[in-house]
Motif scaffolding. Structure first.
Motif, PDB file in Angstrom:
ATOM      1  N   PHE A   1      43.604  37.351  45.684  1.00  0.00           N
ATOM      2  CA  PHE A   1      43.956  36.078  45.052  1.00  0.00           C
ATOM      3  C   PHE A   1      45.121  35.349  45.720  1.00  0.00           C
ATOM      4  CE2 PHE A   1      42.068  38.759  41.708  1.00  0.00           C
ATOM      5  CZ  PHE A   1      40.961  37.967  41.402  1.00  0.00           C
TER       6      PHE A   1
ATOM      7  N   SER B   1      41.145  32.729  33.910  1.00  0.00           N
ATOM      8  CA  SER B   1      41.941  33.688  34.680  1.00  0.00           C
ATOM      9  C   SER B   1      43.068  34.314  33.866  1.00  0.00           C
ATOM     10  CB  SER B   1      42.515  33.004  35.927  1.00  0.00           C
ATOM     11  OG  SER B   1      43.347  31.907  35.571  1.00  0.00           O
TER      12      SER B   1
ATOM     13  N   ASP C   1      35.959  40.364  45.565  1.00  0.00           N
ATOM     14  CA  ASP C   1      36.844  41.493  45.290  1.00  0.00           C
ATOM     15  C   ASP C   1      36.043  42.795  45.387  1.00  0.00           C
ATOM     16  OD1 ASP C   1      38.575  43.420  44.262  1.00  0.00           O
ATOM     17  OD2 ASP C   1      39.356  42.092  42.696  1.00  0.00           O
TER      18      ASP C   1
ATOM     19  N   GLU D   1      43.780  38.351  33.837  1.00  0.00           N
ATOM     20  CA  GLU D   1      45.046  38.889  34.346  1.00  0.00           C
ATOM     21  C   GLU D   1      45.807  39.654  33.268  1.00  0.00           C
ATOM     22  OE1 GLU D   1      46.801  35.334  35.768  1.00  0.00           O
ATOM     23  OE2 GLU D   1      45.672  35.321  37.652  1.00  0.00           O
TER      24      GLU D   1
ATOM     25  N   GLU E   1      37.797  28.358  41.741  1.00  0.00           N
ATOM     26  CA  GLU E   1      38.352  29.066  42.900  1.00  0.00           C
ATOM     27  C   GLU E   1      38.590  30.526  42.554  1.00  0.00           C
ATOM     28  OE1 GLU E   1      42.432  29.368  45.564  1.00  0.00           O
ATOM     29  OE2 GLU E   1      41.925  27.423  44.661  1.00  0.00           O
ATOM     30  N   TYR E   2      39.127  30.774  41.381  1.00  0.00           N
ATOM     31  CA  TYR E   2      39.393  32.140  40.929  1.00  0.00           C
ATOM     32  C   TYR E   2      38.094  32.942  40.844  1.00  0.00           C
ATOM     33  CZ  TYR E   2      41.496  35.895  38.119  1.00  0.00           C
ATOM     34  OH  TYR E   2      41.940  37.111  37.655  1.00  0.00           O
TER      35      TYR E   2
ATOM     36  N   HIS F   1      40.615  25.129  39.601  1.00  0.00           N
ATOM     37  CA  HIS F   1      41.290  26.407  39.854  1.00  0.00           C
ATOM     38  C   HIS F   1      40.509  27.573  39.243  1.00  0.00           C
ATOM     39  CE1 HIS F   1      44.885  24.358  41.395  1.00  0.00           C
ATOM     40  NE2 HIS F   1      44.698  23.482  40.418  1.00  0.00           N
TER      41      HIS F   1
ATOM     42  N   ASP G   1      45.518  42.788  44.326  1.00  0.00           N
ATOM     43  CA  ASP G   1      45.381  41.426  43.816  1.00  0.00           C
ATOM     44  C   ASP G   1      45.914  40.406  44.817  1.00  0.00           C
ATOM     45  OD1 ASP G   1      44.211  42.333  41.523  1.00  0.00           O
ATOM     46  OD2 ASP G   1      45.960  42.058  40.238  1.00  0.00           O
TER      47      ASP G   1
ATOM     48  N   ARG H   1      36.781  33.889  44.311  1.00  0.00           N
ATOM     49  CA  ARG H   1      37.577  34.987  44.863  1.00  0.00           C
ATOM     50  C   ARG H   1      37.183  36.317  44.211  1.00  0.00           C
ATOM     51  NH1 ARG H   1      42.682  33.852  47.526  1.00  0.00           N
ATOM     52  NH2 ARG H   1      43.079  31.625  47.798  1.00  0.00           N
ATOM     53  N   ARG H   2      36.932  36.289  42.898  1.00  0.00           N
ATOM     54  CA  ARG H   2      36.525  37.520  42.202  1.00  0.00           C
ATOM     55  C   ARG H   2      35.244  38.088  42.785  1.00  0.00           C
ATOM     56  NH1 ARG H   2      35.261  38.034  36.550  1.00  0.00           N
ATOM     57  NH2 ARG H   2      36.203  40.107  36.538  1.00  0.00           N
TER      58      ARG H   2
END
Length: 287
Positions: A172, A211, A137, A215, A129-130, A126, A168, A133-134
């Motif tokens: 995400f 993450s 962004d 966050e 994956e984060y 995970h 977000d 995705r970043r």
């Protein structure tokens, strides 16, 4: 514990296996020092200040030693070797990559008040994956966004959203071709085959990040630092970054050497750094 100084106009690496010098005899002497049993503090100097230690934004020596990736480059052979991924599979079309991760690497944080290192939790798929995705962004100005967007259509769509409109939830939330199947399985669906994709997985923009911290603190997250690499950030100021060895890194991911602490002096040429170092050691300056 002995203290060593290496001053240079830029630093290529912190780890003993990758450390180099223009002078062969100096490199030989330093590497011998790094392989002894007695712990040492390594002082480095550079005139170039790292713009950030966020691995998705920039690829530099600090990010290289604070974060681990799916794969790495063997410094001796140049081959791509497993790091957090133990093995990977590719479908016959060359578009689906499935990485199987180890489960014994921890996110850790150095506590300057107690001078101890706290284990937080295991690094998972995970986290990767984060990170992917970043990179997509549009608000982040990440490194390698265009390279990843060329291989993942959804990344291209996200990265072209105007900064003022991106949220977000867009970045995400929802389906994404990079997916954590479970804690130790990461599946990546490329829009087209790319023989160079495996090499991309060695770079810092595609390395896992914590993450929860991002966050909580947003752009200020690097001030409360959590990492998973061979070194952890102990402190940073306008003119120095101090890193300490990560005691929770599995032995097989530590490539040898006896450097327990690294001090990277910022904005100092060789002579200034040397005199600053000698002053701290109670020695006379040289000219």
């Amino acid at each position: 514990m002995r203290t060593l100084l290496v001053a240079a106009f830029f630093v290529v690496a912190l780890l003993p296996a990758a450390w180099s010098s223009a002078a062969e005899d100096a490199a030989y002497t330093a590497n011998r020092s790094f392989q002894e049993d007695e712990p040492v503090v390594l002082d480095l100097a550079t005139v170039y200040e790292p713009s950030t230690i966020d691995p998705q934004k920039r690829w530099n020596v600090l990010a290289e030693n604070l974060f681990l990736g799916l794969t790495d480059v063997d410094p001796f052979t140049g081959e791509i070797v497993p790091e957090l991924a133990t093995l990977w599979e590719i479908n016959s079309e060359g578009t689906t990559w499935t990485f199987h991760l180890r489960d014994d690497v921890m996110w850790s944080q150095y506590n300057a008040e107690t001078e101890t290192v706290e284990k937080l939790r295991a690094v998972t798929a995970h986290d990767f994956e984060y990170a992917f995705r970043r990179v997509c962004d549009p608000r982040l100005n990440a490194l390698f966004t265009e390279l990843l967007a060329a291989l993942i259509d959804e990344c291209a769509i996200l990265s072209n959203i105007p900064d003022s409109e991106a949220t977000d939830d867009m970045v995400f939330g929802g389906q994404f071709p990079v997916q954590a199947i479970d804690n130790i399985t990461l599946r990546i669906e490329l829009s087209k085959p790319a023989g160079y994709f495996l090499a991309m997985t060695t770079t810092s923009p595609l390395r896992a990040v914590y993450s929860e911290l991002i966050e909580q603190f947003s752009s200020d997250w690097t001030g409360s630092f959590v990492a998973n690499g061979p070194y952890l950030l102990a402190s940073k100021s306008s003119n120095m970054y101090s890193l300490v060895r990560n005691p929770h890194l599995p032995d097989d991911l530590w490539h040898g050497g006896n450097i327990d602490q690294v001090n990277l002096r910022i904005g100092q040429d060789s002579e200034t750094a040397l005199n600053s170092f000698r002053e701290e050691q109670g020695l006379d300056s040289v000219s």
